[in-house]
Design a protein around this motif. Structure first.
Motif, PDB file in Angstrom:
ATOM      1  N   MET A 106      12.441  16.768 -11.944  1.00  0.00           N
ATOM      2  CA  MET A 106      12.477  17.143 -10.536  1.00  0.00           C
ATOM      3  C   MET A 106      13.926  17.099 -10.068  1.00  0.00           C
ATOM      4  SD  MET A 106       9.308  14.796  -9.115  1.00  0.00           S
ATOM      5  CE  MET A 106       9.408  15.478  -7.448  1.00  0.00           C
ATOM      6  N   THR A 107      14.302  18.073  -9.240  1.00  0.00           N
ATOM      7  CA  THR A 107      15.668  18.124  -8.725  1.00  0.00           C
ATOM      8  C   THR A 107      15.638  18.498  -7.255  1.00  0.00           C
ATOM      9  OG1 THR A 107      16.524  18.836 -10.876  1.00  0.00           O
ATOM     10  CG2 THR A 107      17.960  19.139  -8.972  1.00  0.00           C
ATOM     11  N   THR A 117       0.850  -1.184   0.000  1.00  0.00           N
ATOM     12  CA  THR A 117       0.000   0.000   0.000  1.00  0.00           C
ATOM     13  C   THR A 117       0.888   1.236   0.000  1.00  0.00           C
ATOM     14  OG1 THR A 117      -0.083  -0.068   2.404  1.00  0.00           O
ATOM     15  CG2 THR A 117      -1.854  -1.165   1.218  1.00  0.00           C
ATOM     16  N   SER A 118       2.012   1.138  -0.692  1.00  0.00           N
ATOM     17  CA  SER A 118       3.063   2.133  -0.586  1.00  0.00           C
ATOM     18  C   SER A 118       2.706   3.443  -1.278  1.00  0.00           C
ATOM     19  CB  SER A 118       4.356   1.598  -1.206  1.00  0.00           C
ATOM     20  OG  SER A 118       4.708   0.367  -0.649  1.00  0.00           O
ATOM     21  N   PRO A 119       3.151   4.570  -0.716  1.00  0.00           N
ATOM     22  CA  PRO A 119       3.131   5.817  -1.480  1.00  0.00           C
ATOM     23  C   PRO A 119       3.976   5.667  -2.735  1.00  0.00           C
ATOM     24  CG  PRO A 119       3.501   6.252   0.848  1.00  0.00           C
ATOM     25  CD  PRO A 119       3.610   4.767   0.666  1.00  0.00           C
ATOM     26  N   THR A 120       3.573   6.329  -3.789  1.00  0.00           N
ATOM     27  CA  THR A 120       4.277   6.220  -5.064  1.00  0.00           C
ATOM     28  C   THR A 120       4.486   7.599  -5.665  1.00  0.00           C
ATOM     29  OG1 THR A 120       2.147   5.828  -6.140  1.00  0.00           O
ATOM     30  CG2 THR A 120       3.478   3.889  -5.618  1.00  0.00           C
ATOM     31  N   LEU A 121       5.503   7.699  -6.507  1.00  0.00           N
ATOM     32  CA  LEU A 121       5.823   8.944  -7.202  1.00  0.00           C
ATOM     33  C   LEU A 121       6.133   8.615  -8.650  1.00  0.00           C
ATOM     34  CD1 LEU A 121       6.634  11.971  -7.400  1.00  0.00           C
ATOM     35  CD2 LEU A 121       8.937  11.264  -6.664  1.00  0.00           C
ATOM     36  N   ILE A 122       5.436   9.267  -9.580  1.00  0.00           N
ATOM     37  CA  ILE A 122       5.695   9.098 -11.011  1.00  0.00           C
ATOM     38  C   ILE A 122       5.936  10.479 -11.617  1.00  0.00           C
ATOM     39  CG2 ILE A 122       4.803   8.273 -13.220  1.00  0.00           C
ATOM     40  CD1 ILE A 122       3.226   6.175 -11.782  1.00  0.00           C
ATOM     41  N   PRO A 123       7.194  10.873 -11.753  1.00  0.00           N
ATOM     42  CA  PRO A 123       7.485  12.171 -12.385  1.00  0.00           C
ATOM     43  C   PRO A 123       7.356  12.069 -13.907  1.00  0.00           C
ATOM     44  CG  PRO A 123       9.291  11.421 -10.945  1.00  0.00           C
ATOM     45  CD  PRO A 123       8.410  10.251 -11.232  1.00  0.00           C
ATOM     46  N   GLN A 124       6.618  12.991 -14.483  1.00  0.00           N
ATOM     47  CA  GLN A 124       6.569  13.136 -15.930  1.00  0.00           C
ATOM     48  C   GLN A 124       7.419  14.308 -16.388  1.00  0.00           C
ATOM     49  OE1 GLN A 124       5.170  10.828 -17.574  1.00  0.00           O
ATOM     50  NE2 GLN A 124       3.804   9.851 -16.096  1.00  0.00           N
ATOM     51  N   SER A 125       7.753  15.182 -15.461  1.00  0.00           N
ATOM     52  CA  SER A 125       8.615  16.325 -15.754  1.00  0.00           C
ATOM     53  C   SER A 125       9.783  16.318 -14.780  1.00  0.00           C
ATOM     54  CB  SER A 125       7.828  17.636 -15.648  1.00  0.00           C
ATOM     55  OG  SER A 125       7.180  17.740 -14.389  1.00  0.00           O
ATOM     56  N   PHE A 161      14.172  10.388  -9.038  1.00  0.00           N
ATOM     57  CA  PHE A 161      13.245  11.224  -9.809  1.00  0.00           C
ATOM     58  C   PHE A 161      13.344  10.966 -11.311  1.00  0.00           C
ATOM     59  CE2 PHE A 161      14.992  13.716  -6.172  1.00  0.00           C
ATOM     60  CZ  PHE A 161      13.913  13.519  -5.320  1.00  0.00           C
ATOM     61  N   ALA A 162      13.787   9.759 -11.705  1.00  0.00           N
ATOM     62  CA  ALA A 162      13.942   9.434 -13.118  1.00  0.00           C
ATOM     63  C   ALA A 162      12.607   9.540 -13.846  1.00  0.00           C
ATOM     64  CB  ALA A 162      14.519   8.029 -13.276  1.00  0.00           C
ATOM     65  N   THR A 163      12.622  10.177 -15.007  1.00  0.00           N
ATOM     66  CA  THR A 163      11.413  10.313 -15.818  1.00  0.00           C
ATOM     67  C   THR A 163      11.398   9.355 -17.005  1.00  0.00           C
ATOM     68  OG1 THR A 163      12.441  12.065 -17.123  1.00  0.00           O
ATOM     69  CG2 THR A 163      11.158  12.738 -15.206  1.00  0.00           C
ATOM     70  N   GLY A 164      12.559   8.819 -17.369  1.00  0.00           N
ATOM     71  CA  GLY A 164      12.647   7.943 -18.530  1.00  0.00           C
ATOM     72  C   GLY A 164      13.046   6.534 -18.162  1.00  0.00           C
TER      73      GLY A 164
END
Length: 713
Positions: A313-314, A303-311, A414-417
């Motif tokens: 982030m630094t 039930t983990s928090p998730t992060l999906i960067p499309q742009s 924060f990888a987007t690709g």
């Protein structure tokens, strides 16, 4: 900032072998591994907690004195009301004398025993001793506030500053009195959050909402949210992605959402028109412990928090992740950045040790497959590790906090690709021992392994608490890696890396992770010439699986791109099943049909009843199970389970599986003479109503069920 070093005492685990596929039982190993907690930065004096034994509030109580000398009392109650030991619920004590202060600011963090504690919940009664209060500022990390907390001072309150980027949840909204005087209060919120507060329950009663004059310096994300605008957020703001907290209600937890959902994660997308630069970053990967009246504790590990960067982030400051661990158990994990061991801390003053996997020693079967990681060493990005955490209190959920090393890999989170992870090739005497690698999910999100460029089987440590290894195929299984989850791969010759394509990122795992895809084939290899047979061995709450894949294009021997050797559970209490072929124990055995006979091996923890069941995919044939001990042959393809008794120990010559027609010469049944239902018939077409033995099994003979032959020997 330069990395600080402190004295540590580190007692290593010795003489414990962990050597897949045959491993010792970790849970039986008692050890001491003492590592000093990383010291926190000093805080201002008024934010340091001191014990207050005479406060009269239940639980662990403390006092805090603000800059004006006002004294507050509150209980931490970290394990009861919130899910992290680093959080506080403020519960106020009425001061002995009336406080005449007109302005009050509640800090974001307080310090207890050298550890920063976030103020996340403000319960009723905190401000009732402030009859002259006109201006109140709430902390940026606030998640919940009781309506009575604000209503108690709403008669005099004119300006309420809420520094939380997202509107905190307000409890007990069923009391309409909460909307009385608070409606006229002027609400000040971060510039990017005005619309969110204007649409949130309770907060939307304050029609006079305006933006802060200053920019927000903390963004606390605890629910599903898409960041599209960073206007009003300072470049050095703290960014925190945490779980959707359990809400306190009496002596039990309940989830502030659908009770059947059991998804406590904050799922965050970032899609901003320009790159987003912020300061410190913190992300939780908790182990949720849910208890209700009279019920047992349930754990939720995916039930983990998730992060999906499309742009882009630094993070210009520290990058840290906090991971929940089961007490007295091993956890398999990987991180997308380097970590200095000296920058790791574990809550609850727990004993702990971390180990790394050694591929070359695994290939040579040298007995040193796992190695303790020293306190001056570095955990490498996208490399798998295991950690063992122990506290005497079995109810504890120790939290492992890791901080990224300040190098080029710090931004890996924060990888987007696409992310490519290198693999090593290792020679071995036999194929099943070569080319083993232990890596991990490179994204802070669930990842669909079918979207990677890797098509060979892989092995994971089951996260459901059964303490066993599970093997999956990217071609055949619907499995998503958990954020920061480790996995074993045995790469085929010539495969030097795995590319995790960004399209595989997802916020939630599939509904049923062990279900197969029934959609169009995902790779060039299809099921046209392949039939899949899953055989499950179960006893009580424990279950294990072996797989046979019949493929005319496969070879008889061990193939790295198709087969997977069996990694035995570290817990001998868990039943195990595998396919034996050429002296190798297989978790997945893919080969031509040949004579159709497959030998099953099993390990039984205790004497008792066990159950075998079958699941198939493709143009599956009849599957007959022969139990040599009882001299029975059972048609598993009829859809019924086979239950049997076994003594504790290993049985490598008791069970044989035959796929296809048997050798009796009776291969077809004229279904026109029978009604195809769930009943059992003899060969003359008579429906079997009685004649069963006392143990519920049919006498020896040949029967027909649902148009298929069943032989009882």
């Amino acid at each position: 900032m330069a990395r600080r070093r402190y004295p540590f005492y580190y007692i290593m685990l010795m003489n414990i072998t962990f050597l897949p596929p045959f491993v010792s039982r970790f849970a039986a190993c008692m050890f001491l591994a003492v590592v000093g907690l990383l010291m926190t930065e000093p805080t201002t004096a008024q934010n340091v907690l001191t014990p207050n034994e005479e406060s009269g509030i239940d639980g662990a109580t403390y006092t805090w004195t603000d800059t004006d000398g006002n004294v507050f009392g509150f209980s931490s109650m970290g394990n009861r009301y919130v899910t992290s030991p680093f959080e506080l619920t403020l519960r106020g004590i009425v001061p002995s004398t009336t406080v005449e202060s007109t302005s009050l600011t509640v800090p974001d963090v307080l310090t207890l025993d050298g550890q920063e504690m976030s103020v996340v919940c403000i319960y009723y009664g905190v401000f009732q001793g402030f009859p002259a209060l006109t201006t109140l500022t709430l902390p940026a990390r606030l998640l919940y506030v009781n309506y009575e907390t604000l209503n108690a001072c709403s008669e005099t309150l004119t300006d309420l500053y809420c520094r939380s980027y997202l509107p905190p949840k307000v409890q007990d909204l069923n009391y309409t009195s909460a909307y009385n005087a608070i409606e006229r209060v002027k609400l000040h919120v971060p510039a990017s959050s005005v619309a969110a507060y204007a649409n949130a329950a309770y907060w939307n009663k304050m029609t006079n909402i305006s933006a802060f004059d200053e920019s927000a310096d903390c963004v606390n994300l605890y629910c599903d949210y898409t960041v599209t605008d960073v206007t009003g957020i300072t470049p050095n703001a703290k960014l925190r992605i945490i779980s959707n907290r359990l809400v306190p209600e009496g002596d039990y937890y309940y989830y502030n959402g659908p009770s059947s959902d059991n998804d406590f994660g904050a799922h965050v997308d970032v899609n901003t028109p320009t790159p987003w630069q912020f300061g410190n970053f913190f992300m939780e990967q908790p182990l949720i412990k849910l208890r209700s009246w009279g019920s047992e504790i349930n754990y939720y590990e995916h039930t983990s928090p998730t992060l999906i960067p499309q742009s882009q982030m630094t993070a210009t400051g520290d990058v840290a992740v906090q991971i929940g661990c089961r007490n007295n158990a091993w956890k398999f994990f990987s991180l997308p950045f380097d970590v200095y061991m000296g920058d790791i801390s574990v809550s609850h003053k727990a004993s702990w040790v971390i180990r790394r996997f050694l591929p070359r020693e695994r290939a040579a079967l040298s007995g040193n497959t796992w190695q303790n990681v020293g306190i001056r060493d570095t955990l490498r990005a996208n490399t798998g590790y295991i950690i063992y955490v122990y506290t005497p209190n079995s109810d504890d959920i120790p939290m492992l906090t890791v901080k990224a090393a300040n190098n080029a890999k710090k931004q890996g989170l924060f990888a987007t690709g696409d992310v490519t992870v290198p693999l090593v090739q290792t020679d071995a005497a036999v194929p099943q021992d070569q080319n083993w690698n232990y890596i991990g999910n490179p994204y802070p999100a669930f990842y669909d392994m079918g979207q990677s460029d890797y098509t060979a089987p892989y092995t994971v440590w089951q996260r459901g608490g059964n303490y066993l290894y599970e093997v999956y195929s990217p071609l055949d299984d619907n499995y998503a890696l958990q954020p920061f989850e480790g996995l074993f791969v045995q790469c085929p010759d010539g495969t030097n890396s795995i590319t995790f394509q960004a399209t595989g990122r997802m916020h939630t795992p599939p509904v049923a992770e062990d279900d197969w895809y029934y959609s169009a084939p995902r790779r060039a290899r299809t099921l046209q010439n392949r039939q899949l047979y899953n055989i499950f061995l179960s006893a009580g709450e424990f279950s294990d699986r072996a797989r046979i894949v019949v493929n005319s294009e496969a070879r008889e021997g061990y193939e790295l791109e198709r087969d997977a050797s069996k990694m035995m559970s570290t817990d001998t209490a868990v039943p195990q099943i595998y396919v034996i072929n050429g002296g190798i124990n297989y978790a997945i055995d893919e080969r031509p049909l040949g004579n159709g006979r497959f030998t099953l091996g099993m390990r039984f923890a205790n004497a008792g009843d066990y159950t075998l069941r079958l699941e198939t995919r493709g143009e599956a044939q009849n599957v007959f199970l022969t139990d040599r001990l009882t001299d029975e042959t059972f048609d598993l393809s009829l859809g019924e389970n086979y239950t049997f008794f076994a003594e504790a120990g290993t049985a490598n010559d008791r069970f044989t599986l035959t796929i296809g027609d048997d050798t009796t010469g009776i291969n077809t049944i004229d279904n026109g003479q029978l009604t195809i239902d769930n009943a059992t018939y003899d060969l003359s077409g008579r429906k079997i109503v009685d004649g069963k033995l006392s143990n519920g099994k049919l006498p020896k003979g040949i029967y027909v069920k649902q148009g298929k032959k069943m032989i009882i020997k």
